[in-house]
Design a protein around this motif. Sequence first.
Motif, PDB file in Angstrom:
ATOM      1  N   GLY A   1      -9.645  -0.224  -9.850  1.00 30.90           N
ATOM      2  CA  GLY A   1     -10.239  -1.148 -10.718  1.00 30.90           C
ATOM      3  C   GLY A   1      -9.880  -2.422 -11.174  1.00 30.90           C
ATOM      4  N   LEU A   2     -10.624  -2.939 -12.408  1.00 32.79           N
ATOM      5  CA  LEU A   2     -10.427  -4.242 -13.435  1.00 32.79           C
ATOM      6  C   LEU A   2      -9.823  -3.671 -14.189  1.00 32.79           C
ATOM      7  CD1 LEU A   2     -10.787  -6.771 -15.026  1.00 32.79           C
ATOM      8  CD2 LEU A   2     -12.418  -5.725 -16.604  1.00 32.79           C
ATOM      9  N   GLY A   3      -8.358  -4.667 -14.003  1.00 30.14           N
ATOM     10  CA  GLY A   3      -6.940  -3.878 -14.888  1.00 30.14           C
ATOM     11  C   GLY A   3      -6.688  -3.067 -14.302  1.00 30.14           C
ATOM     12  N   GLY A   4      -6.288  -2.638 -13.129  1.00 35.23           N
ATOM     13  CA  GLY A   4      -6.086  -1.661 -12.454  1.00 35.23           C
ATOM     14  C   GLY A   4      -5.048  -2.325 -11.319  1.00 35.23           C
TER      15      GLY A   4
ATOM     16  N   GLN B   1      -3.157   3.021   2.815  1.00 39.36           N
ATOM     17  CA  GLN B   1      -2.724   1.726   2.383  1.00 39.36           C
ATOM     18  C   GLN B   1      -3.486   1.171   0.876  1.00 39.36           C
ATOM     19  OE1 GLN B   1      -2.330  -1.674   4.992  1.00 39.36           O
ATOM     20  NE2 GLN B   1      -1.227  -0.771   6.555  1.00 39.36           N
ATOM     21  N   ALA B   2      -2.782   0.765  -0.341  1.00 36.77           N
ATOM     22  CA  ALA B   2      -3.425   0.337  -0.950  1.00 36.77           C
ATOM     23  C   ALA B   2      -2.961  -0.781  -1.921  1.00 36.77           C
ATOM     24  CB  ALA B   2      -3.297   1.795  -2.506  1.00 36.77           C
ATOM     25  N   LEU B   3      -4.199  -1.826  -2.227  1.00 40.92           N
ATOM     26  CA  LEU B   3      -3.550  -3.246  -2.440  1.00 40.92           C
ATOM     27  C   LEU B   3      -3.970  -3.355  -3.873  1.00 40.92           C
ATOM     28  CD1 LEU B   3      -6.596  -4.628  -2.361  1.00 40.92           C
ATOM     29  CD2 LEU B   3      -6.139  -4.746   0.163  1.00 40.92           C
ATOM     30  N   ASP B   4      -3.207  -4.621  -4.676  1.00 37.22           N
ATOM     31  CA  ASP B   4      -3.300  -4.941  -5.723  1.00 37.22           C
ATOM     32  C   ASP B   4      -4.223  -6.509  -5.865  1.00 37.22           C
ATOM     33  OD1 ASP B   4      -1.357  -3.417  -7.329  1.00 37.22           O
ATOM     34  OD2 ASP B   4       0.096  -4.627  -6.890  1.00 37.22           O
ATOM     35  N   LEU B   5      -5.164  -5.986  -6.101  1.00 41.52           N
ATOM     36  CA  LEU B   5      -6.074  -8.135  -5.723  1.00 41.52           C
ATOM     37  C   LEU B   5      -5.508  -7.957  -6.746  1.00 41.52           C
ATOM     38  CD1 LEU B   5      -9.208  -6.261  -6.708  1.00 41.52           C
ATOM     39  CD2 LEU B   5      -8.547  -7.004  -4.988  1.00 41.52           C
ATOM     40  N   PRO B   6      -6.119  -9.996  -6.052  1.00 36.28           N
ATOM     41  CA  PRO B   6      -4.981 -10.956  -6.812  1.00 36.28           C
ATOM     42  C   PRO B   6      -5.025 -11.358  -8.751  1.00 36.28           C
ATOM     43  CG  PRO B   6      -6.238 -11.500  -4.380  1.00 36.28           C
ATOM     44  CD  PRO B   6      -6.351 -10.794  -4.949  1.00 36.28           C
ATOM     45  N   GLY B   7      -3.784 -11.277  -8.807  1.00 37.28           N
ATOM     46  CA  GLY B   7      -4.329 -11.094  -9.762  1.00 37.28           C
ATOM     47  C   GLY B   7      -3.767  -9.822 -10.625  1.00 37.28           C
ATOM     48  N   PHE B   8      -3.568  -8.978 -10.146  1.00 35.94           N
ATOM     49  CA  PHE B   8      -3.343  -7.945 -10.529  1.00 35.94           C
ATOM     50  C   PHE B   8      -1.926  -7.339 -10.340  1.00 35.94           C
ATOM     51  CE2 PHE B   8      -7.707  -8.685 -11.570  1.00 35.94           C
ATOM     52  CZ  PHE B   8      -8.132  -8.518 -12.243  1.00 35.94           C
ATOM     53  N   GLY B   9      -1.782  -6.106 -10.913  1.00 31.42           N
ATOM     54  CA  GLY B   9      -0.380  -5.674  -9.958  1.00 31.42           C
ATOM     55  C   GLY B   9       1.155  -6.638  -9.797  1.00 31.42           C
ATOM     56  N   ARG B  10       1.495  -6.528  -9.167  1.00 29.52           N
ATOM     57  CA  ARG B  10       2.202  -7.716  -8.203  1.00 29.52           C
ATOM     58  C   ARG B  10       1.739  -8.489  -7.119  1.00 29.52           C
ATOM     59  NH1 ARG B  10       4.153  -2.433  -9.589  1.00 29.52           N
ATOM     60  NH2 ARG B  10       6.332  -2.059 -10.319  1.00 29.52           N
ATOM     61  N   SER B  11       0.923  -8.813  -6.926  1.00 30.47           N
ATOM     62  CA  SER B  11       0.145  -9.430  -6.507  1.00 30.47           C
ATOM     63  C   SER B  11      -0.334 -11.104  -6.759  1.00 30.47           C
ATOM     64  CB  SER B  11      -1.647  -9.758  -6.105  1.00 30.47           C
ATOM     65  OG  SER B  11      -1.414  -8.481  -4.774  1.00 30.47           O
ATOM     66  N   GLN B  12       0.553 -12.388  -6.289  1.00 32.32           N
ATOM     67  CA  GLN B  12      -0.160 -13.796  -7.034  1.00 32.32           C
ATOM     68  C   GLN B  12      -1.801 -13.578  -7.340  1.00 32.32           C
ATOM     69  OE1 GLN B  12       1.354 -16.526  -3.794  1.00 32.32           O
ATOM     70  NE2 GLN B  12       0.849 -17.970  -4.755  1.00 32.32           N
ATOM     71  N   PRO B  13      -1.271 -14.583  -8.312  1.00 31.81           N
ATOM     72  CA  PRO B  13      -3.061 -14.711  -9.159  1.00 31.81           C
ATOM     73  C   PRO B  13      -3.231 -15.025  -8.123  1.00 31.81           C
ATOM     74  CG  PRO B  13      -0.984 -15.848 -10.470  1.00 31.81           C
ATOM     75  CD  PRO B  13      -0.584 -15.581  -9.092  1.00 31.81           C
ATOM     76  N   GLY B  14      -5.219 -15.242  -7.784  1.00 30.77           N
ATOM     77  CA  GLY B  14      -5.878 -16.081  -6.971  1.00 30.77           C
ATOM     78  C   GLY B  14      -6.776 -16.999  -7.636  1.00 30.77           C
TER      79      GLY B  14
ATOM     80  N   LEU C   1     -14.628  -1.715 -10.338  1.00 29.64           N
ATOM     81  CA  LEU C   1     -14.906  -3.295  -9.783  1.00 29.64           C
ATOM     82  C   LEU C   1     -14.426  -2.887  -8.257  1.00 29.64           C
ATOM     83  CD1 LEU C   1     -14.331  -6.630  -9.537  1.00 29.64           C
ATOM     84  CD2 LEU C   1     -12.359  -5.809 -10.548  1.00 29.64           C
ATOM     85  N   GLY C   2     -13.153  -1.868  -8.094  1.00 28.38           N
ATOM     86  CA  GLY C   2     -13.007  -2.149  -6.532  1.00 28.38           C
ATOM     87  C   GLY C   2     -14.781  -1.574  -5.563  1.00 28.38           C
ATOM     88  N   GLY C   3     -15.294  -0.335  -6.427  1.00 28.07           N
ATOM     89  CA  GLY C   3     -16.023   0.073  -5.871  1.00 28.07           C
ATOM     90  C   GLY C   3     -17.591  -0.950  -5.576  1.00 28.07           C
ATOM     91  N   ALA C   4     -17.586  -1.860  -6.674  1.00 27.12           N
ATOM     92  CA  ALA C   4     -18.705  -3.053  -6.681  1.00 27.12           C
ATOM     93  C   ALA C   4     -18.043  -4.077  -5.306  1.00 27.12           C
ATOM     94  CB  ALA C   4     -18.399  -4.525  -7.118  1.00 27.12           C
ATOM     95  N   ILE C   5     -16.926  -3.993  -5.019  1.00 23.78           N
ATOM     96  CA  ILE C   5     -15.838  -4.994  -4.203  1.00 23.78           C
ATOM     97  C   ILE C   5     -16.478  -4.368  -2.787  1.00 23.78           C
ATOM     98  CG2 ILE C   5     -13.854  -5.728  -2.790  1.00 23.78           C
ATOM     99  CD1 ILE C   5     -12.565  -6.176  -6.136  1.00 23.78           C
ATOM    100  N   CYS C   6     -16.412  -2.642  -2.466  1.00 23.05           N
ATOM    101  CA  CYS C   6     -16.036  -2.540  -1.742  1.00 23.05           C
ATOM    102  C   CYS C   6     -17.481  -1.825  -0.944  1.00 23.05           C
ATOM    103  CB  CYS C   6     -15.438  -0.925  -1.330  1.00 23.05           C
ATOM    104  SG  CYS C   6     -13.719  -1.036  -1.462  1.00 23.05           S
ATOM    105  N   VAL C   7     -18.433  -2.350  -2.061  1.00 22.12           N
ATOM    106  CA  VAL C   7     -20.044  -1.797  -1.620  1.00 22.12           C
ATOM    107  C   VAL C   7     -20.551  -3.604  -0.748  1.00 22.12           C
ATOM    108  CG1 VAL C   7     -22.413  -2.526  -2.254  1.00 22.12           C
ATOM    109  CG2 VAL C   7     -21.057  -0.402  -3.402  1.00 22.12           C
ATOM    110  N   ARG C   8     -19.557  -4.510  -1.009  1.00 24.92           N
ATOM    111  CA  ARG C   8     -20.595  -5.784  -0.463  1.00 24.92           C
ATOM    112  C   ARG C   8     -19.458  -5.462   0.761  1.00 24.92           C
ATOM    113  NH1 ARG C   8     -21.566 -10.860  -1.771  1.00 24.92           N
ATOM    114  NH2 ARG C   8     -20.859 -12.423  -0.811  1.00 24.92           N
ATOM    115  N   VAL C   9     -18.244  -5.622   1.331  1.00 21.61           N
ATOM    116  CA  VAL C   9     -17.662  -5.223   2.383  1.00 21.61           C
ATOM    117  C   VAL C   9     -18.007  -4.543   3.560  1.00 21.61           C
ATOM    118  CG1 VAL C   9     -15.633  -4.629   3.607  1.00 21.61           C
ATOM    119  CG2 VAL C   9     -15.153  -5.846   1.510  1.00 21.61           C
TER     120      VAL C   9
END
Length: 331
Positions: free
Chosen positions: A53-56, A75-88, A119-127
């Motif tokens: 989710g947001l900020g996670g 597998q668990a990913l860091d969304l762009p801009g969060f965790g260790r992922s590059q900014p989107g 936020l990840g739930g909303a993203i997954c609904v769209r996917v």
Amino acid sequence: MKRASLGPDELFPLGEVPPPWPGRHVRVGGLATYVRDTPATAAGAEPALYVHGLGGSSQNWTDLAGLLANRLDGQALDLPGFGRSQPGRSYSIPAFADHVIRYLEQSGRGPVHLFGNSLGGAICVRVAGLRPDLIRTLTLISPAMPFLDPRRSLQGRMLPLLAVPGATRLTARYLTSLAPEAMAQQVMEACVADTSRICEQRRLEAIEEIRIRYQEDHYAHAYLRTFRGIVSSFLRAYLPGSGSLWRIARLIDAPTLVVAGRQDRLVDIRVSPQVARVIPDSRLLILGGVGHVAQLEVPRTVARAAVGLLDEVGAGSAAGSPGRGGYLDRP
């Protein structure tokens, strides 16, 4: 909609608290995306993907992914801009969903059991609504689906920031004004109903994660733009057009589990039952005394509900046994 069923508690013996799962960077759409692997511990496990989710970050799934490793190759990913992922380049829900879809397509792991929190739930609904070919089952934990009363969320207090010039600078100043220990405590108190359920190891990991965020110049920008994207999706949901998350949710044909904590302070408690009513093949589990991140606060209960869904749809033959009747309002 029906009640969620629960797998037996004895499937998950007590053990040591695992550290965060190891990760690696993968190029997705030109962006370096950090992915943590939770390898399966039994034959016949099926692929799963976890979205935070947001900020996670991907660390939010450490316990749940570990508990489900005998059924799911996670597998668990860091969304762009969060965790260790590059900014989107964009921080809207459609942009995040497109990123998840691209990852699933290039990894070749689909269809997967897809998990999303907030936020990840909303993203997954769209996917799941737009690409049913990539989804086996869907699990939504306190999904940040649209609701119109900002008083029902602590994050409603951030709305005035969206109209303030230089909001990113102000946000960055606030996010770094507190010591990592104080910020971690604030986040836990907002997201968790009973902070005593979070062990010391998880607290220390959360503090270290915040220290890493403080070193990233893009974090405040990503956080604020993502919050703006969530608000935009809320407004579009009640306007004509195909972009409404509620309309997309009606398209989901994957077997779906919706989990919510009755003491959620970030998403209106009425949202999750509405999500379960809208998605045709859904199961609902509402947990009393639990907050916004049930997979962190009561991971064994969420794992039991996930196993109940897997058993119902006949997924992951390893280590399976019939689920028991579901319950509501118990952590």
